[in-house]
Design a protein around this motif. Sequence first.
Motif, PDB file in Angstrom:
ATOM      1  N   UNK A 112      -1.149 -12.396  -8.231  1.00  0.00           N
ATOM      2  CA  UNK A 112      -0.109 -13.060  -7.166  1.00  0.00           C
ATOM      3  C   UNK A 112      -0.241 -12.354  -5.812  1.00  0.00           C
ATOM      4  N   UNK A 113      -0.863 -11.286  -5.628  1.00  0.00           N
ATOM      5  CA  UNK A 113      -0.844 -10.571  -4.427  1.00  0.00           C
ATOM      6  C   UNK A 113       0.432  -9.608  -4.067  1.00  0.00           C
ATOM      7  N   UNK A 114       1.228  -9.651  -4.843  1.00  0.00           N
ATOM      8  CA  UNK A 114       2.210  -9.035  -4.433  1.00  0.00           C
ATOM      9  C   UNK A 114       2.290  -7.586  -4.721  1.00  0.00           C
ATOM     10  N   UNK A 115       3.183  -6.740  -3.949  1.00  0.00           N
ATOM     11  CA  UNK A 115       3.237  -5.383  -4.131  1.00  0.00           C
ATOM     12  C   UNK A 115       4.340  -4.532  -3.620  1.00  0.00           C
ATOM     13  N   UNK A 116       4.612  -3.512  -4.062  1.00  0.00           N
ATOM     14  CA  UNK A 116       5.870  -2.649  -3.809  1.00  0.00           C
ATOM     15  C   UNK A 116       5.756  -2.529  -2.071  1.00  0.00           C
ATOM     16  N   UNK A 117       6.967  -2.523  -1.616  1.00  0.00           N
ATOM     17  CA  UNK A 117       7.019  -2.256  -0.249  1.00  0.00           C
ATOM     18  C   UNK A 117       8.412  -1.612   0.028  1.00  0.00           C
ATOM     19  N   UNK A 118       8.878  -0.355   0.525  1.00  0.00           N
ATOM     20  CA  UNK A 118       7.731   0.284   1.050  1.00  0.00           C
ATOM     21  C   UNK A 118       6.997   0.991  -0.295  1.00  0.00           C
ATOM     22  N   UNK A 119       5.686   1.175   0.038  1.00  0.00           N
ATOM     23  CA  UNK A 119       4.690   1.807  -1.113  1.00  0.00           C
ATOM     24  C   UNK A 119       4.961   3.107  -1.273  1.00  0.00           C
ATOM     25  N   UNK A 120       4.783   3.651  -2.406  1.00  0.00           N
ATOM     26  CA  UNK A 120       4.864   5.123  -2.628  1.00  0.00           C
ATOM     27  C   UNK A 120       3.783   5.770  -1.868  1.00  0.00           C
ATOM     28  N   UNK A 121       4.302   7.011  -1.188  1.00  0.00           N
ATOM     29  CA  UNK A 121       3.490   8.051  -0.116  1.00  0.00           C
ATOM     30  C   UNK A 121       3.297   7.431   0.952  1.00  0.00           C
ATOM     31  N   UNK A 122       4.071   6.187   1.348  1.00  0.00           N
ATOM     32  CA  UNK A 122       3.917   5.752   2.519  1.00  0.00           C
ATOM     33  C   UNK A 122       3.978   6.723   3.739  1.00  0.00           C
ATOM     34  N   UNK A 123       3.240   6.657   4.725  1.00  0.00           N
ATOM     35  CA  UNK A 123       3.296   7.723   5.703  1.00  0.00           C
ATOM     36  C   UNK A 123       2.820   9.113   5.533  1.00  0.00           C
ATOM     37  N   UNK A 124       2.410   9.208   4.194  1.00  0.00           N
ATOM     38  CA  UNK A 124       1.986  10.539   3.687  1.00  0.00           C
ATOM     39  C   UNK A 124       0.704  10.736   3.769  1.00  0.00           C
ATOM     40  N   UNK A 125       0.159  12.113   4.377  1.00  0.00           N
ATOM     41  CA  UNK A 125      -1.232  12.327   4.132  1.00  0.00           C
ATOM     42  C   UNK A 125      -1.566  13.712   3.550  1.00  0.00           C
ATOM     43  N   UNK A 126      -2.627  13.956   3.174  1.00  0.00           N
ATOM     44  CA  UNK A 126      -3.162  15.034   2.571  1.00  0.00           C
ATOM     45  C   UNK A 126      -4.415  15.658   2.782  1.00  0.00           C
ATOM     46  N   UNK A 127      -5.107  16.148   1.805  1.00  0.00           N
ATOM     47  CA  UNK A 127      -6.308  16.995   1.947  1.00  0.00           C
ATOM     48  C   UNK A 127      -7.524  15.873   2.404  1.00  0.00           C
ATOM     49  N   UNK A 128      -8.808  16.215   2.749  1.00  0.00           N
ATOM     50  CA  UNK A 128      -9.784  15.212   3.413  1.00  0.00           C
ATOM     51  C   UNK A 128     -10.167  14.212   2.370  1.00  0.00           C
ATOM     52  N   UNK A 129      -9.968  14.320   1.107  1.00  0.00           N
ATOM     53  CA  UNK A 129     -10.510  13.253  -0.033  1.00  0.00           C
ATOM     54  C   UNK A 129      -9.161  12.553  -0.282  1.00  0.00           C
TER      55      UNK A 129
END
Length: 584
Positions: free
Chosen positions: A156-173
């Motif tokens: 359906x193209x639906x998804x959760x918003x805000x999505x989990x870890x939105x705005x979150x960064x981490x290590x290079x991979x």
Amino acid sequence: MTSPNRAMVMVVLFLALSRSNAEPGNLCDQPGEAPDLVVAAINQGVRLGTIEGTTAYSLGNTHCNLGSCQADWFFQSNRHPVVAQNLFRLDGRGFQQVGQSWVTHGYLPLSGSYCSTECLPADGDHLGVNCSDVNSAAAQAQQSNMGPRSEVHAPTGEFVIPFRTQGQSGNVIYKRLQVHDVDLDPALNPGATYFAELQFVHRDDAAAGHSANNASWRQVTVSPGPGGAFALQLAGATVPGEPAIQAWSAFDPGVLLTDVELPSDGRLTLGARVTDLGGGLWRYDYALQNSTSHRSVRDFRVPLPQGTMVGGVLFHDVDSHSGEPYATTDWVAHAEDASLVWATDSFDEDPNANALRWGTLYDFGFISQIPPAMGPVTLGLFRPGTPATIAVDTLTPAPCDGDGICEAGEIRCACFTDCGVPALVETACGDGADEDCDGRTDCDDGDCCTAGECAGPDGDADGYLVCDCDDTESTVWLSPDEVDQLRLSREGAVTRMQWDAPSEPGATVWSFELLRSTTPENFFTATECVADPNSADRTAEDSEDPQPAEILFYVVRARNGCPMGEGTVGRRSDGVPRPARSCP
């Protein structure tokens, strides 16, 4: 090989199908209007870094709206697209997925003219009709905008918003397209070919039934990079509107692809390739790509005719990462109800089991002595619903139901119980049939050496024409008979074997193959080739020590130097010729 002009041809085709209903500033306010998103080009692949043998990559893309109205692009709602990146490898082990990313959430589209000169521009919350937009590789890898696939309902193209870890960064991979270096190393993957895939998911596009063309693929090449990692370079042209499994068929015409539409769900594609390994062995390779099915797949079943022997069983998947909740345990293969079955836990056992979920591809393989025919494999669906399974016609070992009746689809050389024991020799040399089931037909069979249908030069006047391997010597041509009187004895930790020469050696000089198996029914896949014995004294030694309660079985085959000079290993107690592999 894909034509370099194929990408442009397909883009023009999509445009021709969609432009007729387009209106300037169209807001999708008329019945039948909908956007249609296509990845028109995969571009600008970059390597981002490596941690403990896993490297992150990102791929840019140019995408177009070839629909009849503009596409929503509202970042703070689920009315915008998400984009998944994947990487695949084609080699002698089949077609395998070796990398995947989280999805990147789209924002602020521009209005370019890559796909058409008739772009109808829209504002920054919409992609206009016939307009293109570009995502750089850096934008695709922006971790703060990357969300888990597990929160996307692809049908359906639906998804959760805000999505989990939105705005979150981490290590290079973290969250990015991750690939294990061992899967790219040319020394470990000689001759491998690689393909990148990008797939869009959009609510209005899916609702209009346009999701079948949301994925596109492009060949990439691998080269050594800094620090022992590997770089990806783009090659060829993007093939828009096709999932990556289509690359397998494009690069190997022997592949059979079958699309599967699941009721009220999504789309799968099954690929099958059967390779004749020679010596009476066949390798079966399957790849199953789940493009958009939410119900997913939890087991894969290949029917096996009665008496089928299998070996070299293979399973390959691609691991979820960066905190996705899904298990990464390999599927377990086992025999069940006259089938070879690969399976993971059911939904009731573990809702986060390693099911084949949207945007991923798993592959399966084995070796058998049974040649292929068309037959059904069965896919067991993971999430509850109707139907629980679905059958897909593809290449499978030729059927044999053991009812004593030779029915349509049962191949005689694979179904002795129903269609009769093969002839001792080729009985006709011009009918295109393999009457003795030795894998050689008509004049390619040594039984037809003197047949008129196989007439040819006979320099040594021995009466043997096409299969005479030395046309100047009348005694060196024939395949040896069965080896007689194999005798075994134990001397300490060594098994000594002796045997008599074949009654018809078929040559002045010959050699022997000694095969060892742990089961008397299987001298194919459960077999080791013991070192060639000395042809002068017809003896051999084997230092293999059986395990407790284990029995080792041996057969010997005589070989002439002729191309067709391979002897038999006798017959089973039921009169059926005993199949056996060749050495090495």
